[in-house]
Design an enzyme around this catalytic site. Structure first.
Site, PDB file in Angstrom:
ATOM      1  N   SER A  37       0.854  -1.190   0.000  1.00 51.55           N
ATOM      2  CA  SER A  37       0.000   0.000   0.000  1.00 51.55           C
ATOM      3  C   SER A  37       0.888   1.237   0.000  1.00 51.55           C
ATOM      4  O   SER A  37       2.027   1.200   0.473  1.00 51.55           O
ATOM      5  CB  SER A  37      -0.867   0.018   1.267  1.00 51.55           C
ATOM      6  OG  SER A  37      -1.533   1.260   1.394  1.00 51.55           O
ATOM      7  N   TYR A  89      -1.240  -0.736  10.322  1.00 44.27           N
ATOM      8  CA  TYR A  89      -1.399  -1.064   8.901  1.00 44.27           C
ATOM      9  C   TYR A  89      -0.176  -0.628   8.092  1.00 44.27           C
ATOM     10  O   TYR A  89       0.414  -1.439   7.358  1.00 44.27           O
ATOM     11  CB  TYR A  89      -2.672  -0.384   8.393  1.00 44.27           C
ATOM     12  CG  TYR A  89      -3.021  -0.690   6.968  1.00 44.27           C
ATOM     13  CD1 TYR A  89      -3.647  -1.884   6.636  1.00 44.27           C
ATOM     14  CD2 TYR A  89      -2.738   0.222   5.952  1.00 44.27           C
ATOM     15  CE1 TYR A  89      -3.981  -2.163   5.308  1.00 44.27           C
ATOM     16  CE2 TYR A  89      -3.065  -0.051   4.636  1.00 44.27           C
ATOM     17  CZ  TYR A  89      -3.685  -1.242   4.321  1.00 44.27           C
ATOM     18  OH  TYR A  89      -3.997  -1.513   3.020  1.00 44.27           O
TER      19      TYR A  89
HETATM   20  N1  LIG Z   1      -8.868  -0.669  -0.937  1.00 41.61           N
HETATM   21  C1  LIG Z   1      -7.833   0.136  -0.759  1.00 41.61           C
HETATM   22  O1  LIG Z   1      -7.972   1.391  -0.734  1.00 41.61           O
HETATM   23  C2  LIG Z   1      -6.459  -0.447  -0.584  1.00 41.61           C
HETATM   24  C3  LIG Z   1      -5.346   0.416  -0.717  1.00 41.61           C
HETATM   25  C4  LIG Z   1      -4.071  -0.095  -0.569  1.00 41.61           C
HETATM   26  C5  LIG Z   1      -3.899  -1.434  -0.304  1.00 41.61           C
HETATM   27  N2  LIG Z   1      -4.985  -2.257  -0.171  1.00 41.61           N
HETATM   28  C6  LIG Z   1      -4.726  -3.682   0.109  1.00 41.61           C
HETATM   29  O2  LIG Z   1      -5.324  -4.446  -0.905  1.00 41.61           O
HETATM   30  C7  LIG Z   1      -5.553  -5.777  -0.410  1.00 41.61           C
HETATM   31  C8  LIG Z   1      -6.967  -6.203  -0.805  1.00 41.61           C
HETATM   32  O3  LIG Z   1      -7.871  -5.358  -0.140  1.00 41.61           O
HETATM   33  P1  LIG Z   1      -9.259  -4.919  -0.766  1.00 41.61           P
HETATM   34  O4  LIG Z   1      -9.277  -3.435  -0.762  1.00 41.61           O
HETATM   35  O5  LIG Z   1      -9.532  -5.659  -2.006  1.00 41.61           O
HETATM   36  O6  LIG Z   1     -10.228  -5.399   0.427  1.00 41.61           O
HETATM   37  P2  LIG Z   1     -11.646  -6.162   0.434  1.00 41.61           P
HETATM   38  O7  LIG Z   1     -12.484  -5.733  -0.707  1.00 41.61           O
HETATM   39  O8  LIG Z   1     -12.147  -5.968   1.827  1.00 41.61           O
HETATM   40  O9  LIG Z   1     -11.223  -7.699   0.228  1.00 41.61           O
HETATM   41  C9  LIG Z   1     -10.438  -8.361   1.192  1.00 41.61           C
HETATM   42  C10 LIG Z   1     -10.320  -9.836   0.830  1.00 41.61           C
HETATM   43  O10 LIG Z   1      -9.462 -10.473   1.804  1.00 41.61           O
HETATM   44  C11 LIG Z   1     -10.139 -11.601   2.352  1.00 41.61           C
HETATM   45  N3  LIG Z   1      -9.697 -11.783   3.739  1.00 41.61           N
HETATM   46  C12 LIG Z   1      -9.825 -10.912   4.769  1.00 41.61           C
HETATM   47  N4  LIG Z   1      -9.350 -11.449   5.900  1.00 41.61           N
HETATM   48  C13 LIG Z   1      -8.905 -12.692   5.583  1.00 41.61           C
HETATM   49  C14 LIG Z   1      -8.324 -13.756   6.318  1.00 41.61           C
HETATM   50  N5  LIG Z   1      -8.131 -13.651   7.657  1.00 41.61           N
HETATM   51  N6  LIG Z   1      -7.982 -14.891   5.678  1.00 41.61           N
HETATM   52  C15 LIG Z   1      -8.197 -15.011   4.348  1.00 41.61           C
HETATM   53  N7  LIG Z   1      -8.749 -14.052   3.581  1.00 41.61           N
HETATM   54  C16 LIG Z   1      -9.112 -12.897   4.211  1.00 41.61           C
HETATM   55  C17 LIG Z   1     -11.625 -11.274   2.212  1.00 41.61           C
HETATM   56  O11 LIG Z   1     -12.443 -12.433   2.123  1.00 41.61           O
HETATM   57  P3  LIG Z   1     -13.146 -13.157   3.390  1.00 41.61           P
HETATM   58  O12 LIG Z   1     -13.753 -12.075   4.239  1.00 41.61           O
HETATM   59  O13 LIG Z   1     -14.108 -14.088   2.756  1.00 41.61           O
HETATM   60  O14 LIG Z   1     -12.046 -13.892   4.092  1.00 41.61           O
HETATM   61  C18 LIG Z   1     -11.643 -10.568   0.856  1.00 41.61           C
HETATM   62  O15 LIG Z   1     -11.668 -11.534  -0.172  1.00 41.61           O
HETATM   63  C19 LIG Z   1      -5.303  -5.713   1.094  1.00 41.61           C
HETATM   64  O16 LIG Z   1      -4.038  -6.267   1.390  1.00 41.61           O
HETATM   65  C20 LIG Z   1      -5.318  -4.220   1.399  1.00 41.61           C
HETATM   66  O17 LIG Z   1      -4.531  -3.924   2.530  1.00 41.61           O
HETATM   67  C21 LIG Z   1      -6.252  -1.799  -0.304  1.00 41.61           C
END
Ligand SMILES: NC(=O)c1ccc[n+]([C@@H]2O[C@H](COP(=O)([O-])OP(=O)(O)OC[C@H]3O[C@@H](n4cnc5c(N)ncnc54)[C@H](OP(=O)(O)O)[C@@H]3O)[C@@H](O)[C@H]2O)c1
Length: 259
Positions: free
Chosen positions: A142, A155
């Protein structure tokens, strides 16, 4: 590069960036192993992508905050004779603040998910890639890992560690045909902020700071192929990233945080 018969394992594949990684890698012809906790959503996603793109796709439910999960996952794919050629360590949450009161267990589970599970999955899946002379590892970090701010102390530091790991791993295994990247998205439209109770923050921010998952994933997959060990996705964040690395910006932020 032909992706025929190659397999990608994507964590956090039921929503947001992970689901989009699955979609774009399926479109490139990769077979899929999708990982998250919710079995129903995993199976639905796998079935939909298999039908749409004519690839093999299956879900394996796992909670990556459980220290036993990476080994169980590795054993499960081994037992089915699946070789993982592309590993996307994407699952992640906002997590508890370091200084929050309460049991350390919740904090430990957070670090397990955000850091140790990634190290463990690399430890298990990268050596077979080296042995075969081909592999791709994309670790989702991130922009929060590119600059220190006062706040949760949770984070951002985990993402800084993911960046450090990826860079060193890239330097280590590049000669073996394995490309490793840390992808650093800025604010991205996914379920992340809603799950973290951060919708007020999200709604108060201007639209131009937000990217869609399609763009972030497309740029991330291209960055791996181009051998970028650390890559900021989105033009805005590519402009900001060098500023974030400047000692002057870091000094300015530390002063504005009250140090
Ligand atoms: N969105 C942003 O603005 C942003 C910015 C920078 C970086 N990121 C990073 O991008 C990555 C993906 O995030 P996203 O934004 O796509 O979030 P999201 O839409 O909330 O999706 C998160 C995914 O991770 C899974 N997950 C959560 N906890 C888990 C666990 N304990 N074991 C296995 N799977 C788990 C969830 O599925 P289940 O709940 O079914 O397990 C879901 O499939 C993350 O690493 C986040 O830190 C996001």
């Amino acid at each position: 590069m032909s992706a025929e018969k190659r397999t990608a394992l994507i964590t956090g594949a039921t929503a947001g960036l992970g689901k989009e990684f699955a979609r774009q890698l399926a479109a490139q012809g990769y077979n899929l192993v999708l990982v998250a906790r919710s079995e129903g959503a995993l199976n639905d996603t796998a079935q939909a992508l298999a039908t749409e793109f004519g690839v093999q796709a299956r879900g394996i439910a796992a909670d990556l905050s459980d220290p036993a999960a990476p080994r169980a996952l590795f054993d499960a794919v081994q037992a089915e004779g699946i070789q993982v050629d592309y590993l996307v360590n994407n699952a992640g949450i906002a997590g508890p603040n370091l200084l929050d009161e309460g049991d350390w267990g919740e904090q430990a589970a957070f670090y397990q998910l955000m850091m140790i599970s990634i190290a463990d999955l690399c430890h298990l899946f990268v050596p077979p890639m080296q042995a075969r002379g081909f592999g791709r590892v994309l670790n989702v970090a991130s922009m929060a890992g590119r600059i220190a701010r006062g706040g949760g102390c949770n984070y951002g530091p985990t993402k800084a560690w993911v960046i450090a790991l990826s860079e060193e791993l890239a330097n280590t295994v590049g000669k073996d045909g394995v490309k490793v990247s840390a992808l650093c998205p800025g604010f991205t439209h996914t379920e992340f902020h809603e799950r973290a109770g951060l919708m007020d923050m999200k709604n108060s921010m201007p639209n131009w700071m937000w990217y869609d998952a399609e763009t972030v994933v497309r740029e991330g997959l291209a960055a791996v192929e181009r051998g970028k060990a650390v890559y900021a996705s989105g033009r805005l964040y590519r402009l900001l990233d060098p500023l974030f690395q400047s000692v002057w910006t870091r000094r300015l932020f530390s002063v504005s945080d009250g140090r």
